[in-house]
Design an enzyme around this catalytic site. Structure first.
Site, PDB file in Angstrom:
ATOM      1  N   GLU A  24     -23.417  -2.777   5.173  1.00  0.00           N
ATOM      2  CA  GLU A  24     -22.317  -3.586   4.651  1.00  0.00           C
ATOM      3  C   GLU A  24     -22.076  -3.368   3.159  1.00  0.00           C
ATOM      4  OE1 GLU A  24     -23.294  -7.605   5.986  1.00  0.00           O
ATOM      5  OE2 GLU A  24     -22.343  -7.164   7.911  1.00  0.00           O
ATOM      6  N   ASP A  60     -25.634 -10.165  15.551  1.00  0.00           N
ATOM      7  CA  ASP A  60     -25.685 -10.907  14.295  1.00  0.00           C
ATOM      8  C   ASP A  60     -25.724 -12.414  14.523  1.00  0.00           C
ATOM      9  OD1 ASP A  60     -25.677 -11.442  11.620  1.00  0.00           O
ATOM     10  OD2 ASP A  60     -23.515 -11.212  11.375  1.00  0.00           O
ATOM     11  N   GLU A 120     -24.392 -20.135  10.619  1.00  0.00           N
ATOM     12  CA  GLU A 120     -23.192 -19.329  10.373  1.00  0.00           C
ATOM     13  C   GLU A 120     -22.218 -19.307  11.556  1.00  0.00           C
ATOM     14  OE1 GLU A 120     -24.075 -15.357   9.147  1.00  0.00           O
ATOM     15  OE2 GLU A 120     -21.982 -14.732   9.189  1.00  0.00           O
TER      16      GLU A 120
HETATM   17  O1  GCW Z   1     -24.540 -12.356   9.231  1.00  0.00           O
HETATM   18  C1  GCW Z   1     -23.880 -11.452   8.433  1.00  0.00           C
HETATM   19  C2  GCW Z   1     -23.251 -12.321   7.404  1.00  0.00           C
HETATM   20  C3  GCW Z   1     -23.304 -11.806   5.995  1.00  0.00           C
HETATM   21  C4  GCW Z   1     -24.714 -11.344   5.713  1.00  0.00           C
HETATM   22  C5  GCW Z   1     -25.092 -10.231   6.691  1.00  0.00           C
HETATM   23  C6  GCW Z   1     -26.563  -9.826   6.564  1.00  0.00           C
HETATM   24  C7  GCW Z   1     -25.946 -11.462   3.685  1.00  0.00           C
HETATM   25  O2  GCW Z   1     -21.933 -12.600   7.799  1.00  0.00           O
HETATM   26  O3  GCW Z   1     -22.933 -12.863   5.172  1.00  0.00           O
HETATM   27  O4  GCW Z   1     -24.877 -10.909   4.392  1.00  0.00           O
HETATM   28  O5  GCW Z   1     -24.927 -10.658   8.015  1.00  0.00           O
HETATM   29  O6  GCW Z   1     -27.373 -10.380   7.294  1.00  0.00           O
HETATM   30  O7  GCW Z   1     -26.882  -8.971   5.773  1.00  0.00           O
END
Ligand code: GCW
Length: 694
Positions: A309, A381, A409
């Protein structure tokens, strides 16, 4: 907690205990003989004073020698330190316990009824003290106590996603960060209370900043992101701030960690590369780590998000992840610390689920001893429910950590009640069949130095710490499960409720049922309950919304089409199923044997495919969404039944949250049902969906 500014959470020590029980507590605990050498022992004395005062309504008597009183007493110390202990326990046995372990025993000593609390280390005494106070604060009997405890997992860590110097918390729904980096090294009393909360549930590590330490190349995203500055904590000038926090948390047995940017040798060291095979880079990491240990001798280590990311990583230099991690791991060799290297690596790929395994499994055995691979519980995720990551069990030669998300989240953020302990139990109890049947995730992690569990933090500066009051239970449960994954969800829940809301049986039972039923509700209205994921709204800003419903945004995650729904991850598709050991691979591979709750995660099926009970997929999805809303209404109703039984302030807060929760569940239901209908054109048999209005 001393402060009016914020809640005491589960450390209220406000038991209402019957007279007989209180009498037995008085006999054994009103007088305390506690050693006071090490800094941790100051913590022990302080906590005993606080907790026992709560229980007895007056200060306990703290002694530096065996008290001469008609009653007995509580003796707290190392096994060979004081006669009442040495003469009541097997000193060698206590010394042989894990460093964080402890023993609590009811004994008769010189004709008095006493309790002894002893441990091989001062930290063990801290954990034991919280355990004993938990028993007293919930009115448990102590006259026959015989407790020996050791943590299952060596590493039990909270990962804050706080963005230092900005006050912001990524995916934090409880306000701003509690850490004020501008003011540090000046300490705030809240830090100590946070340390108490962590230690009281057995946690021993805290990473203070976001794994997104910087987002290069994402200009055009919003300002907040370009200002993220976690990487700066590694600058020499800031390390003294970290050291001040570390000194405070150390007293509670909690070690500090930092998330670091992979490009730190450039960002901070002024080098022109961060290539892990470059000697100057290796030297820079070694020197930086030495500098950290000079200031923080018990430093825990670094957490690294690389090649993920927008974060830099070894791929930028044509190196693999083992080469990338080892250069930092080697820097930790002289010390008792390590690198937690995240396996959350994915890129544009037809099926993101297969990627972590494809990236890391071939590297098993290639990681340095000082590297732990930190793996998210599932392949995507932190969705409402996911299958367990195929990496668990696939890397026997690598130290592993499981990453869970305490903050909600994708499960309703600070608004919906969603108690995650049952989810975590499911993950930890999952049988990987690696190498043989009965090898649970919990077993793969346990009893190995450098292994354990990391949870994404939930705490912010909201007076109740977690945004939604009931979300405190997630932090509590996370710690308790890290300590002992074999604890039943019901046990943990009951403890939390009794400590937080008191021992009134009706309150205890009702709040427990609310919590224990909340995860299934969230799964149902967010997904329909048979394995769909990732149907939330993203939005254009850098910090995606991840709260509102928006299923049409994600066809690649739902596999939706006119002929059916679900993603084919079987052998005819991406074959994520094939990454499991047998018999799991075959079980997931066929829609006939795939567990229903994961069916559409593994299979793309016609809308009218019939499930075991004859219901079609489309009908089950409608029913699931409707059930979810009903479940939330039941939770809200149960909560409302508590009016007058718990204090007005907390009652109102949660009641209001439930009103909004119920409203949002309906939005999710209606949006998802309209989406399913749009593609399937098959109406709900029960005629419940006002499709025209959606
Ligand atoms: O869950 C996703 C989130 C991001 C997060 C990423 C990660 C810290 O939307 O906010 O970044 O994963 O875990 O690296």
């Amino acid at each position: 907690m001393a402060s009016e500014r914020y809640d005491s959470c589960w450390l209220r020590y406000e038991a209402s205990i019957d007279d007989e029980r209180l009498e037995s507590y008085r006999r054994r605990c009103l007088h305390v003989y506690a050693s006071d050498g090490a800094p941790e022992l100051g913590v022990v004395r302080e906590e005993l004073r606080r907790g026992l005062e709560g229980v007895f309504g007056r200060e306990p008597h703290l002694w530096h020698h065996p008290p001469r009183s008609a009653d007995g007493f509580l003796a707290v110390g190392l096994p060979d330190e004081m006669r009442p202990i040495t003469e009541s326990v097997d000193v060698e046995f206590v010394r042989s316990l894990d460093d964080d372990g402890y023993l609590i025993r009811a004994v008769e000593w010189e004709e008095s009824d006493c309790l002894v609390l002893t441990a091989p280390t001062d930290t063990g005494l801290v954990y034991g003290t919280f355990h004993l106070l938990r028993l007293l604060a919930t009115g448990e009997p102590i006259d026959d106590l015989e407790i020996v405890e050791e943590p299952a997992n060596a590493e039990r860590i909270v990962n804050h996603w706080d963005n230092p110097f900005r006050g912001l918390v990524e995916r934090g729904y409880a306000g701003q960060s509690i850490f004020d980096w501008e003011r540090l090294p000046q300490l705030d009393e809240r830090y100590a209370d946070y340390a108490r909360l962590l230690a009281s549930v057995g946690l021993n590590g805290l990473c203070v900043n976001n794994v997104n330490t910087k987002i290069p190349g994402r200009e055009g995203a919003n300002e907040v992101v370009s200002q993220q500055a976690g990487w700066q904590l590694l600058e020499s000038a800031n390390l003294e701030k970290v050291a001040a926090l570390a000194a405070l948390f150390r007293r509670y047995g909690v070690r500090l960690y930092l998330s670091v940017n992979y490009a730190s040798p450039m960002l901070i060291g002024g080098l022109d590369t961060a290539d892990p095979l470059e000697p100057a880079v290796e030297e820079w990491w070694a020197e930086k780590v030495a500098e950290v240990y000079d200031l923080i001798p018990d430093f825990g280590g670094f957490v690294v998000k690389a090649d993920s990311e927008g974060q830099t990583g070894p791929y930028d230099y044509g190196r693999d992840h083992a080469e990338g991690a080892n250069v930092i791991g080697r820097a930790f060799e002289p010390y008792d610390g390590r690198v937690w290297w995240r396996a959350f690596v994915y890129s544009d790929h037809e099926d993101r689920a297969v990627q972590a395994y494809e990236t890391f499994e071939p590297l098993d055995g290639a990681f340095d001893d000082n590297v732990t691979l930190q793996i998210k519980n599932g392949p995507i995720d932190f969705q409402q429910r996911e299958p367990v990551s195929t990496l668990f069990g696939a890397m026997p030669e690598t130290a592993l950590g499981c990453e869970l998300q305490i903050t909600q989240e994708y499960t309703g953020q600070g608004v919906h009640a969603c108690y995650l302990v049952p989810q975590w139990k499911e993950i930890l109890e999952f049988d990987t069949h690696a190498p043989v049947e009965g090898s649970r995730v919990a077993d793969l992690l346990a009893d190995t130095p450098g292994q354990g569990i990391a949870g994404v933090g939930v705490v912010g500066d909201d007076p109740n710490w977690t945004g939604h009051y009931l979300a405190q239970a997630n932090l509590y449960g996370f710690g308790r499960l890290c300590w002992d994954p074999d604890l039943e969800s019901e046990t943990i829940t009951d403890e939390w409720v009794a400590l937080t809301f008191g021992t009134d049986p009706e309150v205890r039972e009702t709040v427990s049922r609310i919590l224990l039923d909340s995860w299934q509700a969230a799964i149902d209205y967010h997904t329909g309950g048979i394995g769909l994921i990732h149907m939330m709204y993203n939005g254009e800003t850098a910090l995606e919304n991840h709260y509102d419903p928006s299923p049409e945004e994600w066809p690649e995650y739902t596999g939706v089409s006119e002929d059916g729904i679900g993603v084919d991850r079987s052998s005819s598709g991406s074959d994520y199923a094939g990454q499991y050991r047998e018999p799991l691979a075959s079980r997931y591979d066929s829609p006939e044997t795939c567990p229903e709750e994961l069916l559409l995660f593994f299979h793309h099926l016609p809308w009218e495919y019939e499930l075991a009970d004859g219901t079609t997929v489309i009908q089950r999805l409608y029913d699931g969404c409707f059930d979810g809303v009903e479940r939330v209404r039941v939770l809200r109703q149960r909560w409302r039944s508590l009016e007058g039984r718990i204090d007005e302030r907390r009652y109102r807060h949660v009641a209001e949250r439930f009103d909004e929760h119920a409203h949002q569940a309906v939005r999710w239901r209606d949006t998802l049902c309209a989406f399913f209908y749009e593609y399937s054109e098959i109406p709900d048999e029960a005629g419940r969906i006002p499709i025209e209005e959606c």
